[in-house]
Scaffold this motif. Structure first.
Motif, PDB file in Angstrom:
ATOM      1  N   LEU A 159      50.313 -30.207  -4.654  1.00 34.03           N
ATOM      2  CA  LEU A 159      49.754 -31.292  -5.463  1.00 34.03           C
ATOM      3  C   LEU A 159      48.304 -31.006  -5.859  1.00 34.03           C
ATOM      4  N   GLY A 160      47.536 -30.436  -4.917  1.00 34.84           N
ATOM      5  CA  GLY A 160      46.151 -30.089  -5.236  1.00 34.84           C
ATOM      6  C   GLY A 160      46.057 -29.038  -6.332  1.00 34.84           C
ATOM      7  N   ILE A 165      44.893 -27.759 -12.041  1.00 30.85           N
ATOM      8  CA  ILE A 165      45.312 -27.252 -13.353  1.00 30.85           C
ATOM      9  C   ILE A 165      45.106 -28.312 -14.428  1.00 30.85           C
ATOM     10  N   VAL A 166      45.468 -29.579 -14.101  1.00 30.48           N
ATOM     11  CA  VAL A 166      45.292 -30.666 -15.072  1.00 30.48           C
ATOM     12  C   VAL A 166      43.814 -30.881 -15.385  1.00 30.48           C
ATOM     13  N   VAL A 167      42.962 -30.874 -14.353  1.00 27.58           N
ATOM     14  CA  VAL A 167      41.523 -31.069 -14.563  1.00 27.58           C
ATOM     15  C   VAL A 167      40.950 -29.952 -15.428  1.00 27.58           C
ATOM     16  N   ILE A 168      41.326 -28.718 -15.144  1.00 29.21           N
ATOM     17  CA  ILE A 168      40.822 -27.589 -15.936  1.00 29.21           C
ATOM     18  C   ILE A 168      41.283 -27.706 -17.386  1.00 29.21           C
TER      19      ILE A 168
END
Length: 231
Positions: A159-160, A165-168
């Motif tokens: 999950l981390g 990946i989403v934040v980047i």
């Protein structure tokens, strides 16, 4: 004489049985299960020879704290046999496939008293020499803390990674959009400044260099001076 020796050697070679080779048996190291659940205990073997029709599997069980093991299952002659006096007489099922060298068993409705060591032995004639393999069973009311921590760590790591990946991804989109906006503002600003400068440069030139306006202003001034002189 040579013919007699040759015949004797053939007869002797035909009488000597095939040499057996070592068989390697595999089970797990340790299995965890919950009270009331079922669990499969796997047992397989490696042998250099084809799987024999006389292949056999034997399972024994030694409870925790006990010295001796008891036989609970045996497969021979193409048929499974469950010990009718052991603790698993009504809770053991053969789920293996001897043709594929699988001698697995299924234990049902587990209880705390089932904790112990299960040993599997297999024979694939003429390969009958090998060391039996053992697996330890631990029955819990809840999932063990260690297993829960490991499972939670794996899930948390996955999950981390997804969150990172989403934040980047969104950060890159923001930076690209900001860069495009700054370039657009800078481009429009340069155009506006260029127009203002050209207007400022053209303004004085028109007021000074227009002859009609200069003549009108001069005639008007002369008229005002002539009126003053008459008075």
């Amino acid at each position: 004489m040579l013919t007699i020796l040759a015949l004797a050697s053939v007869v002797l070679l035909g009488i000597v049985p095939q040499q057996s080779e070592a068989i390697v048996i595999y089970t797990g190291w340790e299995r965890h299960a919950l009270v009331g659940s079922d669990i499969r205990l796997s047992c397989s073997f490696f042998s250099w020879r084809w799987t024999s029709d006389d292949v056999t599997f034997s399972w024994s069980y030694r409870p925790d704290g006990a010295r001796d093991a008891i036989s609970i299952f045996h497969y021979t002659g193409g048929a499974p046999y469950v010990d009718n006096k052991g603790p698993f007489r009504d809770r053991l099922e053969f789920v293996g496939n001897p043709g594929r060298r699988d001698g697995s068993i299924l234990l049902k409705n587990l209880d705390y008293g089932d904790n112990g060591t299960f040993t599997c032995d297999a024979k694939n004639p003429p390969d009958i020499v090998g060391r039996a393999s053992s697996v330890r069973l631990l029955v819990f009311e809840k999932v063990p803390i260690q297993a829960g921590v490991i499972t939670g760590s794996i899930i948390g790591a996955v999950l981390g990674l997804l969150l990172l990946i989403v934040v980047i991804y969104y950060l890159m989109r923001f930076l690209v959009a900001r860069r495009v906006f700054n370039l657009s503002v800078s481009k429009h600003g340069k155009k506006g400044k260029g127009k203002e400068g050209s207007q400022q440069r053209q303004g004085p030139t028109l007021s000074i260099g227009d002859p009609s306006k200069l003549k009108a202003a001069a005639s008007e001034k002369k008229k005002q001076e002539s009126r003053k002189d008459k008075k």
